[in-house]
Design an enzyme around this catalytic site. Sequence first.
Site, PDB file in Angstrom:
ATOM      1  N   HIS A   1       0.841  -1.209   0.000  1.00  8.76           N
ATOM      2  CA  HIS A   1       0.000   0.000   0.000  1.00  8.76           C
ATOM      3  C   HIS A   1       0.878   1.262   0.000  1.00  8.76           C
ATOM      4  O   HIS A   1       0.582   2.242  -0.676  1.00  8.76           O
ATOM      5  CB  HIS A   1      -0.876   0.051   1.252  1.00  8.76           C
ATOM      6  CG  HIS A   1      -1.937  -1.003   1.314  1.00  8.76           C
ATOM      7  ND1 HIS A   1      -1.935  -2.003   2.257  1.00  8.76           N
ATOM      8  CD2 HIS A   1      -3.044  -1.208   0.557  1.00  8.76           C
ATOM      9  CE1 HIS A   1      -2.997  -2.772   2.087  1.00  8.76           C
ATOM     10  NE2 HIS A   1      -3.689  -2.319   1.059  1.00  8.76           N
TER      11      HIS A   1
ATOM     12  N   GLY B   1      -3.122  -1.525  -7.100  1.00  7.53           N
ATOM     13  CA  GLY B   1      -2.018  -2.479  -7.153  1.00  7.53           C
ATOM     14  C   GLY B   1      -2.213  -3.489  -8.276  1.00  7.53           C
ATOM     15  O   GLY B   1      -3.333  -3.949  -8.532  1.00  7.53           O
TER      16      GLY B   1
ATOM     17  N   GLN C   1      -9.172  -6.341 -11.085  1.00 10.45           N
ATOM     18  CA  GLN C   1      -9.827  -5.192 -10.433  1.00 10.45           C
ATOM     19  C   GLN C   1      -9.392  -3.883 -11.105  1.00 10.45           C
ATOM     20  O   GLN C   1     -10.223  -3.020 -11.415  1.00 10.45           O
ATOM     21  CB  GLN C   1      -9.461  -5.169  -8.953  1.00 10.45           C
ATOM     22  CG  GLN C   1      -9.861  -3.865  -8.255  1.00 10.45           C
ATOM     23  CD  GLN C   1      -9.640  -3.915  -6.756  1.00 10.45           C
ATOM     24  OE1 GLN C   1     -10.452  -4.477  -6.049  1.00 10.45           O
ATOM     25  NE2 GLN C   1      -8.577  -3.309  -6.258  1.00 10.45           N
TER      26      GLN C   1
HETATM   27  O1  PAF Z   1      -8.309  -3.503  -3.438  1.00 12.98           O
HETATM   28  C1  PAF Z   1      -8.947  -3.147  -2.435  1.00 12.98           C
HETATM   29  O2  PAF Z   1      -8.417  -3.000  -1.340  1.00 12.98           O
HETATM   30  C2  PAF Z   1     -10.444  -2.894  -2.570  1.00 12.98           C
HETATM   31  O3  PAF Z   1     -11.025  -3.760  -3.467  1.00 12.98           O
HETATM   32  C3  PAF Z   1     -10.789  -1.423  -2.902  1.00 12.98           C
HETATM   33  C4  PAF Z   1     -10.254  -1.029  -4.268  1.00 12.98           C
HETATM   34  C5  PAF Z   1     -10.222  -0.504  -1.847  1.00 12.98           C
HETATM   35  C6  PAF Z   1     -12.296  -1.242  -2.932  1.00 12.98           C
HETATM   36  O4  PAF Z   1     -12.868  -1.548  -1.708  1.00 12.98           O
END
Ligand code: PAF
Length: 306
Positions: free
Chosen positions: A56, A173, A179
Amino acid sequence: MPALGSVLAGSLHSVNHPAMRIYRTPQAMQRAARQWQREDSRIGFVPTMGYLHAGHLSLVEAARKRVGPKGRVVVSIYVNPTQFAPHEDLSTYPRDLPRDLQLCRDAQVDAVFFPTDAVMYPGRESGDYSTYVAEELVSQGLEGVSRPTHFRGVTTIVAKLFNCVLPDVAVFGAKDWQQAAVIRRMSINLNFPVKVIVAPTHRESDGLAMSSRNVYLSPTERPEATVLWRSILWCRRRVKEAGEVPATILSGEVRRLVETESRGRLDYAAFFDGVSLRPVERVTSGTHMALAVFLGKVRLIDNGRL
Ligand code: PAF
């Protein structure tokens, strides 16, 4: 949790920013964002579900690079209920807000958006929340097969977060490759004025992709979890040596590798074009692969370009 020293050191920058702000409602977040826009500060956004790790923090660093020292970097911390199926780990998802806030402060984050369920989904408990966002193409394969309601939850919350934070740039990421592709498409299709950036996966020294969920792994499962990364390396080598391998053969090999070298169970191994996410029949150099493995109660995912 992984050592954070090097990432933290890398993310410090010299400009003296005022104290980090914490916003708890969409209205307060939007007010701050509009003020920054008036000041001509670019807004870089890192959406998270908290329990932050070095991966992160590398996204925070990427956001800072994009918006510069005068820009504002916002991290959201919100465990989004709509992206969890009823049998999934919403209630046990790891949380440590004090630590997350300290990591954000140390990484020179300007603001944390930390909303409650009540403000993000007003009326949801009583069945009175009724608006969702769904991407209907890129979200269908891979994770979308195993977790059919997941991406609707992700696109809904990310759209809502974009409306609160009003970012110029949002960083996701590469570990969650699909995603990122779904969100990029949603942003284009819905005309969000935001540039979606995908930052590289952060790995532990043995190759395991960093994830908040790694904390669920038992001491005996933890070394076995590297089987995902080893599968990617295996496929890379196979493609390099053979030039071209049928996807069905390669996914069979991955299944055997996972099931002989760990106590894991392969959910899927898929080979596809990294941009369109369309499956390929013949795997060559440059094909993207993704896999999901159940190890005990934990479901791990990883991906890489071959
Ligand atoms: O990747 C994540 O941590 C989650 O899917 C996100 C993008 C914060 C959405 O809740």
